[in-house]
Design a protein around this motif. Sequence first.
Motif, PDB file in Angstrom:
ATOM      1  N   TYR A 189       9.573   3.050   7.329  1.00 53.20           N
ATOM      2  CA  TYR A 189       9.435   1.836   6.525  1.00 53.20           C
ATOM      3  C   TYR A 189      10.327   0.728   7.090  1.00 53.20           C
ATOM      4  CZ  TYR A 189       6.581   3.772   2.772  1.00 53.20           C
ATOM      5  OH  TYR A 189       5.551   4.298   2.051  1.00 53.20           O
TER       6      TYR A 189
ATOM      7  N   THR B 187      10.168  -2.556   5.293  1.00 53.96           N
ATOM      8  CA  THR B 187      10.520  -3.009   3.951  1.00 53.96           C
ATOM      9  C   THR B 187       9.777  -2.114   2.965  1.00 53.96           C
ATOM     10  OG1 THR B 187       8.688  -4.589   3.670  1.00 53.96           O
ATOM     11  CG2 THR B 187      10.666  -5.384   4.831  1.00 53.96           C
ATOM     12  N   ASP B 188       9.850  -2.427   1.689  1.00 55.18           N
ATOM     13  CA  ASP B 188       9.124  -1.623   0.707  1.00 55.18           C
ATOM     14  C   ASP B 188       7.618  -1.728   0.887  1.00 55.18           C
ATOM     15  OD1 ASP B 188      11.494  -0.834  -0.402  1.00 55.18           O
ATOM     16  OD2 ASP B 188      11.470  -2.331  -2.014  1.00 55.18           O
ATOM     17  N   ARG B 189       7.160  -2.807   1.500  1.00 59.82           N
ATOM     18  CA  ARG B 189       5.712  -3.027   1.641  1.00 59.82           C
ATOM     19  C   ARG B 189       5.226  -2.971   3.084  1.00 59.82           C
ATOM     20  NH1 ARG B 189       4.295  -7.896   0.799  1.00 59.82           N
ATOM     21  NH2 ARG B 189       2.119  -7.392   0.318  1.00 59.82           N
ATOM     22  N   VAL B 190       6.137  -2.965   4.038  1.00 66.11           N
ATOM     23  CA  VAL B 190       5.757  -3.013   5.455  1.00 66.11           C
ATOM     24  C   VAL B 190       6.301  -1.786   6.175  1.00 66.11           C
ATOM     25  CG1 VAL B 190       5.911  -4.347   7.594  1.00 66.11           C
ATOM     26  CG2 VAL B 190       5.777  -5.530   5.397  1.00 66.11           C
TER      27      VAL B 190
ATOM     28  N   GLU C 174      -2.541   2.999   0.099  1.00 68.01           N
ATOM     29  CA  GLU C 174      -3.244   2.765  -1.163  1.00 68.01           C
ATOM     30  C   GLU C 174      -4.747   2.588  -0.988  1.00 68.01           C
ATOM     31  OE1 GLU C 174      -1.511  -0.029  -3.899  1.00 68.01           O
ATOM     32  OE2 GLU C 174       0.498   0.290  -3.056  1.00 68.01           O
TER      33      GLU C 174
ATOM     34  N   TYR D 202       0.817  -3.017   6.470  1.00 67.38           N
ATOM     35  CA  TYR D 202       1.178  -3.042   5.056  1.00 67.38           C
ATOM     36  C   TYR D 202       0.976  -1.655   4.448  1.00 67.38           C
ATOM     37  CZ  TYR D 202       1.336  -8.147   5.089  1.00 67.38           C
ATOM     38  OH  TYR D 202       1.661  -9.455   5.351  1.00 67.38           O
ATOM     39  N   ASP D 203       1.830  -1.335   3.471  1.00 66.94           N
ATOM     40  CA  ASP D 203       1.714  -0.082   2.736  1.00 66.94           C
ATOM     41  C   ASP D 203       0.325   0.059   2.111  1.00 66.94           C
ATOM     42  OD1 ASP D 203       1.998   1.151  -0.243  1.00 66.94           O
ATOM     43  OD2 ASP D 203       3.331   2.217   1.131  1.00 66.94           O
ATOM     44  N   TYR D 204      -0.247  -1.055   1.691  1.00 67.06           N
ATOM     45  CA  TYR D 204      -1.562  -1.017   1.048  1.00 67.06           C
ATOM     46  C   TYR D 204      -2.617  -0.444   1.993  1.00 67.06           C
ATOM     47  CZ  TYR D 204      -6.054  -2.636  -0.699  1.00 67.06           C
ATOM     48  OH  TYR D 204      -7.368  -2.674  -1.102  1.00 67.06           O
TER      49      TYR D 204
END
Length: 340
Positions: free
Chosen positions: A161, A163-166, A143, A137-139
């Motif tokens: 990337y 997806t936008d989050r993965v 982050e 995950y991007d988090y």
Amino acid sequence: MREKLQEIKEKTLAAITTGDINLARLEEIKVACLGKKGSLTAVLRGMGGLSAEERPVIGQLANQVRQDIEKAIEDTKARLKEEELNRTLRRETIDVTVPGNKAALGKAHALYQVEREICDIFVSMGFDIAEGPEVEYDYYNFEALNIPPNHPARDTQDTFYITDRVLLRSQTSPVQIRTMEKQKPPIRIISPGRVYRSDALDATHSPVFHQIEGLVVDKGITMGDLKGILETYAKALFGADVKLRFRPHHFPFTEPSAEVDVSCLLCGGEGCRLCKGEGWIEILGAGMVHPNVLRGCGIDPDVYSGFAFGMGVERIAMKKYEIDDIRYFYENDTRFLSQF
């Protein structure tokens, strides 16, 4: 007809027991005698012209002749099959006392050997090995490591990337976050694994490479502890005479941060082609874990502190073995790989 039956029997038995008999020839004899158009069958069809007194006598004789021929054929077939089996066994016999052909054995890849050696060094100092997902995950990749959206540090890492989050993780640092979320201090781990960055493949870059990162969190951890651990590691890997140099740097997830160099393995610091005349070779980045990172994982930075470090396995292997092109590790050329 009695004489005809006796003649068929004698000729058939003679054909079976004499000459170069084999299974194919035996089948031909069987068909010629007992088949629909066989000699014995033709005689039996003529029994309708016999008198009532002769028919049972000739019938009994004909049955006896058939039985004698069938038995001779079956006995001969069994003998031929047994002989063929014996010939096959003799031909295919394996002498188990003869040494066999030695199978070519593979060996661990050069990168895995270096990774295992590094892990063994840290395990000997009390570190545990932790692993995490390569699809992240991007988090966790950014982050939670104090790299929020639009942070300039993201521009320096060309990330794959999904997806936008993965994404495909660009570092093994997410393993540190996942560990701190699940485990409270004291923590002492290393996290080896593959990472991915959108780099063009050349002599020093690859879109897929390997990292080993370390994390220690406990009460009273200082920069001095980090230096002692890394010096112990460097001397175990490169030799007792190697020296370390810490240069100030910036990483969003550590503060203070440093780039760590070792004295050149070839010239000992005098300057040569390996170190490009500088006498030092960069091997890893390190620093004290940023309070924001600890706080985000539920660890009080006023009570606990920690340090982290990270290194590329390919970079270490290239310096250790004086290899000047990273592509050699991935081209599967056994002439290169068999050296290690």
